[in-house]
Design a protein around this motif. Structure first.
Motif, mmCIF file in Angstrom:
data_model
loop_
_atom_site.group_PDB
_atom_site.id
_atom_site.type_symbol
_atom_site.label_atom_id
_atom_site.label_comp_id
_atom_site.label_asym_id
_atom_site.label_seq_id
_atom_site.Cartn_x
_atom_site.Cartn_y
_atom_site.Cartn_z
ATOM 1 N N GLY A 39 -1.981 6.699 10.336
ATOM 2 C CA GLY A 39 -0.571 6.424 10.064
ATOM 3 C C GLY A 39 0.292 6.655 11.279
ATOM 4 O O GLY A 39 0.137 5.991 12.300
ATOM 5 N N ASP A 60 0.428 10.278 6.741
ATOM 6 C CA ASP A 60 -0.894 9.702 6.516
ATOM 7 C C ASP A 60 -0.796 8.619 5.444
ATOM 8 O O ASP A 60 -0.664 8.908 4.253
ATOM 9 C CB ASP A 60 -1.866 10.803 6.089
ATOM 10 N N ASP A 61 -0.855 7.358 5.881
ATOM 11 C CA ASP A 61 -0.764 6.235 4.953
ATOM 12 C C ASP A 61 -2.002 6.122 4.076
ATOM 13 O O ASP A 61 -1.918 5.698 2.925
ATOM 14 C CB ASP A 61 -0.562 4.922 5.723
ATOM 15 N N ARG A 63 -4.045 8.603 2.912
ATOM 16 C CA ARG A 63 -4.032 9.615 1.843
ATOM 17 C C ARG A 63 -2.697 9.674 1.105
ATOM 18 O O ARG A 63 -2.535 10.433 0.159
ATOM 19 C CB ARG A 63 -4.342 10.988 2.422
ATOM 20 N N GLU A 64 -1.731 8.911 1.593
ATOM 21 C CA GLU A 64 -0.383 8.890 1.020
ATOM 22 C C GLU A 64 0.206 10.305 0.953
ATOM 23 O O GLU A 64 0.633 10.782 -0.098
ATOM 24 C CB GLU A 64 -0.390 8.229 -0.356
ATOM 25 N N GLU A 65 0.206 10.967 2.122
ATOM 26 C CA GLU A 65 0.746 12.316 2.195
ATOM 27 C C GLU A 65 1.348 12.571 3.571
ATOM 28 O O GLU A 65 1.083 11.834 4.513
ATOM 29 C CB GLU A 65 -0.345 13.364 1.921
ATOM 30 N N GLU A 66 2.158 13.603 3.647
ATOM 31 C CA GLU A 66 2.695 14.085 4.919
ATOM 32 C C GLU A 66 2.126 15.473 5.151
ATOM 33 O O GLU A 66 2.146 16.315 4.249
ATOM 34 C CB GLU A 66 4.223 14.143 4.881
#
Length: 88
Positions: A39, A60-61, A63-66
């Motif tokens: 990401g 992080d695209d 895992r869809e998390e920051e």
């Protein structure tokens, strides 16, 4: 938003509570963005505390998390007076 163990240690070492850090992070300004495989890596500047802080965040695209990777006080010799531009 995930925080690494390293971030918990760094926040404690600069004498800040986790609650203070989370509030200040919302007010931070993204000053650099770098594309990475998963990401984007962002460098966020926080000025609303007793000292300026830089926070490294991985968006992080996949895992869809920051993830907050680290937080540190920028070195005055390596940054512009407003701590937004790296000196070469």
């Amino acid at each position: 938003m995930l925080l690494t163990d390293h971030v918990f240690d760094k926040v404690r070492s600069i004498d800040m509570t986790l609650a203070e850090f989370e509030v200040l992070l919302d007010e931070g300004e993204v000053i650099e963005e770098t594309s990475i495989e998963e990401g984007v890596k962002e460098l966020v500047l926080i000025m609303e505390w007793s000292r300026p802080l830089h926070v490294v965040v991985v968006v992080d695209d996949i895992r869809e998390e920051e993830r907050i990777v680290t937080v540190y006080e920028p070195d005055e010799d390596r940054w512009s007076p407003d701590f937004k531009v790296r000196l070469r």
